[in-house]
Design a protein around this motif. Structure first.
Motif, short mmCIF file in Angstrom:
data_model
loop_
_atom_site.label_atom_id
_atom_site.label_comp_id
_atom_site.label_asym_id
_atom_site.label_seq_id
_atom_site.Cartn_x
_atom_site.Cartn_y
_atom_site.Cartn_z
N THR A 24 0.83 -1.20 0.00
CA THR A 24 0.00 0.00 0.00
C THR A 24 0.87 1.25 0.00
OG1 THR A 24 -1.80 -1.14 1.17
CG2 THR A 24 -1.78 1.28 1.26
N GLY A 25 1.93 1.24 0.81
CA GLY A 25 2.85 2.38 0.87
C GLY A 25 3.57 2.61 -0.45
N ILE A 26 3.94 1.53 -1.13
CA ILE A 26 4.60 1.64 -2.44
C ILE A 26 3.68 2.34 -3.43
CG2 ILE A 26 5.36 0.32 -4.45
CD1 ILE A 26 6.50 -1.74 -2.49
N TYR A 27 2.43 1.93 -3.46
CA TYR A 27 1.49 2.51 -4.42
C TYR A 27 1.25 4.00 -4.14
CZ TYR A 27 0.44 -2.06 -6.41
OH TYR A 27 0.52 -3.27 -7.06
N TYR A 28 1.15 4.37 -2.87
CA TYR A 28 0.97 5.78 -2.55
C TYR A 28 2.19 6.60 -2.95
CZ TYR A 28 -3.47 5.43 -0.03
OH TYR A 28 -4.79 5.26 0.29
N GLN A 29 3.39 6.02 -2.79
CA GLN A 29 4.60 6.75 -3.14
C GLN A 29 4.81 6.82 -4.66
OE1 GLN A 29 6.81 8.57 -1.68
NE2 GLN A 29 8.34 8.68 -3.32
N VAL A 30 4.60 5.72 -5.35
CA VAL A 30 4.96 5.64 -6.76
C VAL A 30 3.80 5.98 -7.69
CG1 VAL A 30 5.87 4.13 -8.57
CG2 VAL A 30 6.80 4.01 -6.26
N LEU A 31 2.62 5.44 -7.43
CA LEU A 31 1.46 5.75 -8.27
C LEU A 31 0.70 6.98 -7.78
CD1 LEU A 31 -0.33 2.38 -9.20
CD2 LEU A 31 1.14 3.83 -10.63
N GLU A 32 0.98 7.39 -6.53
CA GLU A 32 0.28 8.49 -5.88
C GLU A 32 -1.19 8.17 -5.65
OE1 GLU A 32 1.07 12.12 -7.95
OE2 GLU A 32 3.21 11.69 -8.17
N ARG A 33 -1.51 6.90 -5.65
CA ARG A 33 -2.88 6.42 -5.42
C ARG A 33 -2.80 4.90 -5.35
NH1 ARG A 33 -4.34 4.03 -10.20
NH2 ARG A 33 -3.32 4.80 -12.09
N GLN A 34 -3.93 4.27 -5.05
CA GLN A 34 -4.01 2.82 -5.11
C GLN A 34 -4.48 2.39 -6.50
OE1 GLN A 34 -2.97 0.68 -2.40
NE2 GLN A 34 -2.12 2.73 -2.11
N PRO A 35 -4.01 1.26 -7.00
CA PRO A 35 -4.39 0.83 -8.36
C PRO A 35 -5.88 0.55 -8.48
CG PRO A 35 -2.50 -0.42 -7.55
CD PRO A 35 -3.06 0.33 -6.37
N TYR A 36 -6.40 0.75 -9.68
CA TYR A 36 -7.76 0.36 -9.98
C TYR A 36 -7.81 -1.16 -10.12
CZ TYR A 36 -8.00 5.33 -11.10
OH TYR A 36 -7.90 6.69 -11.04
N GLN A 37 -9.01 -1.70 -10.14
CA GLN A 37 -9.17 -3.15 -10.15
C GLN A 37 -8.50 -3.78 -11.38
OE1 GLN A 37 -13.21 -4.45 -9.76
NE2 GLN A 37 -12.70 -6.63 -9.73
N TYR A 38 -8.66 -3.18 -12.54
CA TYR A 38 -8.06 -3.76 -13.74
C TYR A 38 -6.54 -3.63 -13.71
CZ TYR A 38 -7.17 0.85 -15.87
OH TYR A 38 -6.71 2.10 -16.13
N GLU A 39 -6.02 -2.62 -12.99
CA GLU A 39 -4.57 -2.47 -12.87
C GLU A 39 -3.98 -3.52 -11.95
OE1 GLU A 39 -4.01 2.32 -13.62
OE2 GLU A 39 -4.60 1.62 -11.62
#
Length: 238
Positions: A24-39
């Motif tokens: 979860t922390g990786i996604y907030y840092q790198v994507l700046e959000r959480q992935p969508y379901q298809y992602e």
């Protein structure tokens, strides 16, 4: 004053729940959000490997950075220089140090491709020393900055998210073009656009700005520039 972020680290003894928190922390840092379901489906193999201790943080970051999820969100949307800024923010937790660093990574991007650029950042000595293989990257505060403006630009970049200030014009062009972007919209400093000093480096930066002006994001970023000043800028470019 904001407290520095507490690093998130996993190890061989970390539980799946702890690894999920790290993910979860990786996604907030790198994507700046959480992935969508298809992602999530695109990233499912790498996620499973990470959650079951098959790969560490750095290896997962490579998989994420090379994925269509990351590239569609950032690489295909912005100019090369802005993308480099974003990569350094996401994977090293800081703004670019100077123009020499931008030029170094630009060379890798243009000659070897985007995958090799992200690999180079994650394989860098700086990344290994600061984060190692198991710590999630985070926005870092440096002990020393080249100038107060350098400090401010680092803070702005780390606080910037998709769709916010700066997405159209990289910070390295602010000074070259005489732009002030402090208040949410980029506008020219007094008299700089009217009488700009034209060096080869500035001319190249202006040429790149032309392409940005033609885009929707560029139009929004320069919305506050008066028409007559834009005409003078075009005259300089021509």
């Amino acid at each position: 004053m904001n407290c520095p972020p507490k690093p998130i680290t996993v190890s061989r003894t970390s539980s799946e729940e702890e690894r999920q928190q790290a993910l979860t922390g990786i996604y907030y840092q790198v994507l700046e959000r959480q992935p969508y379901q298809y992602e999530h489906k695109v990233l499912q193999k790498a996620e499973d490997q990470f959650l079951h201790d098959k790969i560490g943080v750095r290896r997962f970051l490579k998989e994420l950075g090379h994925s269509s999820v990351y590239l569609d969100s950032f690489y295909h949307r912005y100019s090369n220089v802005k993308f480099l800024e974003i990569c350094l923010k996401h994977f090293l937790g800081r703004a670019p140090k100077d123009k020499a660093e931008i030029q170094h990574y630009s060379q890798i991007l243009t000659t070897k491709g985007v995958d090799q650029l992200i690999t180079a950042i994650l394989d860098s000595e700086e990344y290994r020393k600061v984060f190692g293989c198991f710590t999630v990257p985070y926005a870092r505060s440096q002990k020393y900055y080249q100038s107060p403006q350098s400090y401010l630009e680092t803070q702005w970049l780390n606080a910037e998210h998709i769709g916010q200030r700066g997405t159209a014009i990289p910070t390295r062009y602010w000074h070259d073009l005489g732009l002030v972007c402090d208040a949410g919209v980029c506008h020219p400093e007094a008299d700089v656009i009217l009488n700009p000093p034209i060096s080869n480096e500035v001319e190249q930066a202006v040429q790149k700005l032309v392409k940005l002006i033609e885009s929707e994001q560029g139009q929004k970023a320069l919305a506050s520039v008066a028409p007559q000043k834009l005409e003078k800028l075009r005259a300089v470019i021509g």
